[in-house]
Design a protein around this motif. Structure first.
Motif, PDB file in Angstrom:
ATOM      1  N   GLY A 313       0.809  -1.210   0.000  1.00 32.60           N
ATOM      2  CA  GLY A 313       0.000   0.000   0.000  1.00 32.60           C
ATOM      3  C   GLY A 313       0.843   1.261   0.000  1.00 32.60           C
ATOM      4  O   GLY A 313       1.845   1.363   0.712  1.00 32.60           O
ATOM      5  N   GLY A 314       0.458   2.240  -0.819  1.00 27.92           N
ATOM      6  CA  GLY A 314       1.150   3.520  -0.847  1.00 27.92           C
ATOM      7  C   GLY A 314       2.377   3.554  -1.734  1.00 27.92           C
ATOM      8  O   GLY A 314       3.048   4.576  -1.821  1.00 27.92           O
ATOM      9  N   ILE A 315       2.692   2.430  -2.386  1.00 26.40           N
ATOM     10  CA  ILE A 315       3.891   2.357  -3.223  1.00 26.40           C
ATOM     11  C   ILE A 315       3.476   1.987  -4.644  1.00 26.40           C
ATOM     12  O   ILE A 315       2.690   1.072  -4.858  1.00 26.40           O
ATOM     13  CB  ILE A 315       4.886   1.312  -2.662  1.00 26.40           C
ATOM     14  CG1 ILE A 315       5.421   1.778  -1.297  1.00 26.40           C
ATOM     15  CG2 ILE A 315       6.041   1.077  -3.628  1.00 26.40           C
ATOM     16  CD1 ILE A 315       6.311   0.769  -0.613  1.00 26.40           C
ATOM     17  N   GLY A 316       3.991   2.719  -5.644  1.00 28.27           N
ATOM     18  CA  GLY A 316       3.693   2.415  -7.040  1.00 28.27           C
ATOM     19  C   GLY A 316       4.610   1.319  -7.549  1.00 28.27           C
ATOM     20  O   GLY A 316       5.836   1.454  -7.491  1.00 28.27           O
ATOM     21  N   GLN A 317       4.024   0.222  -8.037  1.00 22.54           N
ATOM     22  CA  GLN A 317       4.820  -0.937  -8.458  1.00 22.54           C
ATOM     23  C   GLN A 317       4.586  -1.243  -9.938  1.00 22.54           C
ATOM     24  O   GLN A 317       3.452  -1.293 -10.401  1.00 22.54           O
ATOM     25  CB  GLN A 317       4.457  -2.159  -7.600  1.00 22.54           C
ATOM     26  CG  GLN A 317       4.817  -1.961  -6.125  1.00 22.54           C
ATOM     27  CD  GLN A 317       4.273  -3.073  -5.244  1.00 22.54           C
ATOM     28  OE1 GLN A 317       3.129  -3.017  -4.817  1.00 22.54           O
ATOM     29  NE2 GLN A 317       5.090  -4.068  -4.969  1.00 22.54           N
ATOM     30  N   ILE A 318       5.677  -1.447 -10.666  1.00 17.28           N
ATOM     31  CA  ILE A 318       5.631  -1.708 -12.103  1.00 17.28           C
ATOM     32  C   ILE A 318       6.132  -3.120 -12.368  1.00 17.28           C
ATOM     33  O   ILE A 318       7.162  -3.530 -11.814  1.00 17.28           O
ATOM     34  CB  ILE A 318       6.498  -0.682 -12.873  1.00 17.28           C
ATOM     35  CG1 ILE A 318       5.963   0.744 -12.648  1.00 17.28           C
ATOM     36  CG2 ILE A 318       6.545  -1.005 -14.363  1.00 17.28           C
ATOM     37  CD1 ILE A 318       6.893   1.822 -13.150  1.00 17.28           C
ATOM     38  N   GLN A 319       5.402  -3.844 -13.206  1.00 17.79           N
ATOM     39  CA  GLN A 319       5.763  -5.216 -13.573  1.00 17.79           C
ATOM     40  C   GLN A 319       6.581  -5.215 -14.864  1.00 17.79           C
ATOM     41  O   GLN A 319       6.172  -4.621 -15.859  1.00 17.79           O
ATOM     42  CB  GLN A 319       4.480  -6.032 -13.773  1.00 17.79           C
ATOM     43  CG  GLN A 319       4.669  -7.369 -14.457  1.00 17.79           C
ATOM     44  CD  GLN A 319       5.146  -8.438 -13.505  1.00 17.79           C
ATOM     45  OE1 GLN A 319       4.577  -8.631 -12.444  1.00 17.79           O
ATOM     46  NE2 GLN A 319       6.209  -9.127 -13.888  1.00 17.79           N
ATOM     47  N   VAL A 320       7.762  -5.847 -14.830  1.00 21.77           N
ATOM     48  CA  VAL A 320       8.562  -5.984 -16.050  1.00 21.77           C
ATOM     49  C   VAL A 320       7.816  -6.852 -17.066  1.00 21.77           C
ATOM     50  O   VAL A 320       7.250  -7.891 -16.713  1.00 21.77           O
ATOM     51  CB  VAL A 320       9.928  -6.634 -15.721  1.00 21.77           C
ATOM     52  CG1 VAL A 320      10.625  -7.112 -16.981  1.00 21.77           C
ATOM     53  CG2 VAL A 320      10.815  -5.647 -14.981  1.00 21.77           C
ATOM     54  N   ARG A 321       7.784  -6.414 -18.315  1.00 19.02           N
ATOM     55  CA  ARG A 321       7.187  -7.201 -19.407  1.00 19.02           C
ATOM     56  C   ARG A 321       8.144  -7.156 -20.591  1.00 19.02           C
ATOM     57  O   ARG A 321       7.996  -6.349 -21.508  1.00 19.02           O
ATOM     58  CB  ARG A 321       5.811  -6.634 -19.792  1.00 19.02           C
ATOM     59  CG  ARG A 321       4.799  -6.670 -18.656  1.00 19.02           C
ATOM     60  CD  ARG A 321       3.415  -6.282 -19.117  1.00 19.02           C
ATOM     61  NE  ARG A 321       2.507  -6.136 -17.982  1.00 19.02           N
ATOM     62  CZ  ARG A 321       1.878  -7.131 -17.374  1.00 19.02           C
ATOM     63  NH1 ARG A 321       2.076  -8.368 -17.797  1.00 19.02           N
ATOM     64  NH2 ARG A 321       1.077  -6.917 -16.353  1.00 19.02           N
ATOM     65  N   ALA A 322       9.128  -8.049 -20.548  1.00 12.41           N
ATOM     66  CA  ALA A 322      10.188  -8.029 -21.565  1.00 12.41           C
ATOM     67  C   ALA A 322       9.641  -8.308 -22.957  1.00 12.41           C
ATOM     68  O   ALA A 322      10.195  -7.822 -23.955  1.00 12.41           O
ATOM     69  CB  ALA A 322      11.258  -9.055 -21.201  1.00 12.41           C
ATOM     70  N   ASN A 323       8.534  -9.059 -23.046  1.00 21.82           N
ATOM     71  CA  ASN A 323       7.996  -9.416 -24.364  1.00 21.82           C
ATOM     72  C   ASN A 323       7.456  -8.212 -25.133  1.00 21.82           C
ATOM     73  O   ASN A 323       7.318  -8.251 -26.353  1.00 21.82           O
ATOM     74  CB  ASN A 323       6.903 -10.487 -24.227  1.00 21.82           C
ATOM     75  CG  ASN A 323       5.744 -10.030 -23.349  1.00 21.82           C
ATOM     76  OD1 ASN A 323       5.952  -9.295 -22.378  1.00 21.82           O
ATOM     77  ND2 ASN A 323       4.539 -10.468 -23.663  1.00 21.82           N
ATOM     78  N   ILE A 324       7.158  -7.122 -24.430  1.00 20.03           N
ATOM     79  CA  ILE A 324       6.693  -5.908 -25.125  1.00 20.03           C
ATOM     80  C   ILE A 324       7.682  -4.754 -24.951  1.00 20.03           C
ATOM     81  O   ILE A 324       7.345  -3.594 -25.153  1.00 20.03           O
ATOM     82  CB  ILE A 324       5.280  -5.491 -24.650  1.00 20.03           C
ATOM     83  CG1 ILE A 324       5.252  -5.230 -23.124  1.00 20.03           C
ATOM     84  CG2 ILE A 324       4.252  -6.525 -25.041  1.00 20.03           C
ATOM     85  CD1 ILE A 324       3.968  -4.610 -22.635  1.00 20.03           C
ATOM     86  N   GLY A 325       8.910  -5.111 -24.482  1.00 20.05           N
ATOM     87  CA  GLY A 325       9.954  -4.093 -24.394  1.00 20.05           C
ATOM     88  C   GLY A 325      10.062  -3.378 -23.073  1.00 20.05           C
ATOM     89  O   GLY A 325      10.900  -2.480 -22.928  1.00 20.05           O
ATOM     90  N   LEU A 326       9.228  -3.756 -22.078  1.00 15.81           N
ATOM     91  CA  LEU A 326       9.327  -3.112 -20.763  1.00 15.81           C
ATOM     92  C   LEU A 326      10.329  -3.898 -19.923  1.00 15.81           C
ATOM     93  O   LEU A 326       9.977  -4.811 -19.185  1.00 15.81           O
ATOM     94  CB  LEU A 326       7.958  -3.068 -20.085  1.00 15.81           C
ATOM     95  CG  LEU A 326       7.910  -2.425 -18.682  1.00 15.81           C
ATOM     96  CD1 LEU A 326       8.538  -1.048 -18.674  1.00 15.81           C
ATOM     97  CD2 LEU A 326       6.476  -2.361 -18.166  1.00 15.81           C
ATOM     98  N   THR A 327      11.608  -3.565 -20.087  1.00 19.61           N
ATOM     99  CA  THR A 327      12.676  -4.209 -19.332  1.00 19.61           C
ATOM    100  C   THR A 327      12.989  -3.387 -18.081  1.00 19.61           C
ATOM    101  O   THR A 327      12.444  -2.303 -17.875  1.00 19.61           O
ATOM    102  CB  THR A 327      13.936  -4.319 -20.191  1.00 19.61           C
ATOM    103  OG1 THR A 327      14.359  -2.980 -20.533  1.00 19.61           O
ATOM    104  CG2 THR A 327      13.671  -5.108 -21.467  1.00 19.61           C
ATOM    105  N   PHE A 328      13.886  -3.926 -17.236  1.00 18.34           N
ATOM    106  CA  PHE A 328      14.323  -3.164 -16.062  1.00 18.34           C
ATOM    107  C   PHE A 328      14.894  -1.810 -16.492  1.00 18.34           C
ATOM    108  O   PHE A 328      14.574  -0.767 -15.909  1.00 18.34           O
ATOM    109  CB  PHE A 328      15.398  -3.942 -15.281  1.00 18.34           C
ATOM    110  CG  PHE A 328      14.843  -4.928 -14.299  1.00 18.34           C
ATOM    111  CD1 PHE A 328      14.067  -4.495 -13.228  1.00 18.34           C
ATOM    112  CD2 PHE A 328      15.100  -6.272 -14.424  1.00 18.34           C
ATOM    113  CE1 PHE A 328      13.559  -5.401 -12.317  1.00 18.34           C
ATOM    114  CE2 PHE A 328      14.592  -7.194 -13.515  1.00 18.34           C
ATOM    115  CZ  PHE A 328      13.820  -6.750 -12.456  1.00 18.34           C
TER     116      PHE A 328
END
Length: 522
Positions: A313-328
């Motif tokens: 709660g209170g923290i924005g979290q992003i999921q890596v999705r390498a298959n669409i180019g969202l890498t670390f």
């Protein structure tokens, strides 16, 4: 003959039915034999014992009276209903009826081998039908429920030539729990695929999925990985129990002096803080605890993870999705433009991610991340080996904590004992220290499945980066040189030193410390 049951001093207000303490009684196997396993599981009623010719039946609420009467008709007995805790009823049913459910499944041993053969052309409708049979659904539910009840972190379903093994990883150690019939293998895997929204017709390629279930009122996330083997598909499931993951810093097991130093580090305004250790050593749990410690309404905390294991709660979290180019690396570039105060990067895996994280720290952000190294000073040389310039590492890094997870002695069966002289020498305990120690060891009981250990705590090695370590970093000093300096000048306690304190306090054994601490730590 009067039946002596542990009744509680309460009754149901309307019916006057007595309430029993199911934690104090073991059901009579002869009484349980009168109820079909599937009937007990579906109706959630438990035949407990005989009172003369009358069958005593435990139920969770007054609404189950009709079900108890139905059981009386099935058993051809008069019924005496009692009320009990619904969760305890469920636990007892799962515990006592599992073997009977498995033994009562249709099919014979001669047909079992043929039914379990891998056939790539099996009709999709047949697979779906197999996966939705009552016995298969109950089997998978029982596997999940027992794993959560036993505190398992992983479930392994392993096919072999003539059998299938289900193993749980409890407190870091794998142990066999059950062997479902070989004929159920494909149906169990298909059921798990349906729950994880995977392709049940594809059995030649690895697949990943995620299952959300509620067990005993607790929301459980399960990460699923399925790979094909020569004897069928192998399934490993990681259990993400939100109720057990959200630990605070004081609950991690840090020694008071290490905790005080670590709190100073995580409250710095900017810089990189690294948690290091092998897979499954609790790094993510430590970082989550750190983020919760420093969170306040005036801070903006963002994370990028693969995968997002726990929602905080209170923290924005992003999921890596390498298959669409969202890498670390790409995600981290975007995070920096989101006006963050604190950033957590799930893992620094390559030079690009390391460079961006370091530049984020140099531009006024506090950055948390993890690395796979054996000890804390090794993180410095690991970053340099990735191709990061030593002066960038020196100017951005502020603290490194290495950790391992150590099994604790079972609080229910541990007792004083005298360890061998060889084991004490191996962990560096002197005769003077041993004279005042409180050595303990678990002898094994039902609560710890006979292992002598229950629960885990962390071992920690905290290295803070001062001016001398910065100079050594720029000069590319070896990790051993940096470690020797940290021990002598900073008083850094090594992983083995932290384990030694746990042994002296009676929290664990020397053999357990030697199991998790590598030889370099000696």
């Amino acid at each position: 003959m009067a039946l002596n049951l542990p009744f509680l001093p309460t009754r149901d207000d309307d019916s006057g039915i007595e309430r029993i303490d199911l934690a104090e009684i073991r059901p009579d196997p002869e009484a349980m034999a009168l109820a079909p396993g599937e009937f007990a599981l579906k109706r959630q009623i438990l035949p407990l014992a005989f009172d003369g010719e009358t069958l005593v039946v435990a139920m969770g609420s007054i609404k189950s009276l009709t079900d108890a009467d139905d059981l009386g008709i099935l058993a051809n007995r008069s019924i005496r209903p009692v009320l009990a805790d619904p969760q305890l009823i469920r636990d007892r049913i799962e515990e006592f009826f599992l073997e009977r459910i498995l033994a009562g499944l249709p099919g014979n041993e001669e047909a079992a081998g043929a039914a379990a053969e891998i056939d790539e052309n099996t009709d999709l409708a047949d697979l779906t039908k197999m996966a939705t049979e009552t016995a298969v659904v109950q089997m998978v539910n029982l596997i999940f429920a027992q794993a959560v009840r036993d505190g398992a972190s992983d479930i392994h379903i392993e096919p072999y030539e003539k059998d299938v093994k289900v193993r749980y990883r409890i407190d870091g150690m794998l142990g066999e729990m059950m062997r479902p019939p070989k004929r159920m293998q494909n149906a169990i895997i298909s059921r798990i695929k349906i729950l994880g929204e995977m392709n049940i017709a594809e059995r030649r390629l690895p697949q990943d999925g995620r299952i959300k279930v509620t067990i005993a009122g607790r929301a459980i996330d399960i990460r699923v990985s399925i790979v094909p083997t020569v004897f069928g598909e192998r399934c490993v499931m990681r259990i993400l129990d939100k109720g057990t993951a959200m630990l605070g810093l004081p609950e991690l097991g840090m020694q008071p002096d290490t905790l005080a130093r670590f709190r100073k580090v995580i409250n710095l305004p900017y810089g990189i803080i690294l948690a290091t250790g092998p897979t499954g050593s609790g790094k993510s749990t430590s970082l989550y605890a750190s983020l919760q410690e420093i969170w306040k309404p005036s801070t903006n905390i963002l994370t990028i993870e693969d995968p997002v294991e726990y929602q905080v709660g209170g923290i924005g979290q992003i999921q890596v999705r390498a298959n669409i180019g969202l890498t670390f690396a790409n995600g981290l570039r975007s995070i920096v433009r989101q006006d963050p105060d604190v950033i957590m990067v799930g893992e620094i895996r390559d030079h690009e991610t390391a460079e961006i994280a370091i530049h984020a720290a140099l531009t006024g952000h506090l950055v948390f991340s993890t690395l796979h190294t054996n000890d804390a000073p090794g993180a410095i040389t690991r970053l340099i080996d990735m191709g990061v310039e030593p002066f960038l590492v020196a100017s951005s890094l502020v603290g490194i904590v290495a950790q391992r997870l150590l099994r604790r002695n079972c609080p229910f069966c541990s007792e004083p004992f005298t360890p061998t002289e060889e084991s004490l020498i191996a962990v560096g305990i002197t005769a003077a220290e041993a004279a005042n120690a409180n050595f303990k060891k678990g002898k094994g009981c039902d609560k710890c499945q006979g292992s002598g250990f229950k629960g885990r705590q962390g071992l920690y090695e905290l290295c803070t980066v001062d001016e001398n370590i910065r100079r050594m970093t720029v000069e590319r000093a070896s990790s051993n040189v940096i470690k020797d300096y940290a021990v002598e000048a900073q008083g850094m306690r090594t992983l083995l030193g932290d384990g030694k304190l746990a042994i002296l306090d009676g929290r664990t054994t020397a053999e357990e410390v030697l199991r998790v601490c590598q030889r370099e730590d000696f």
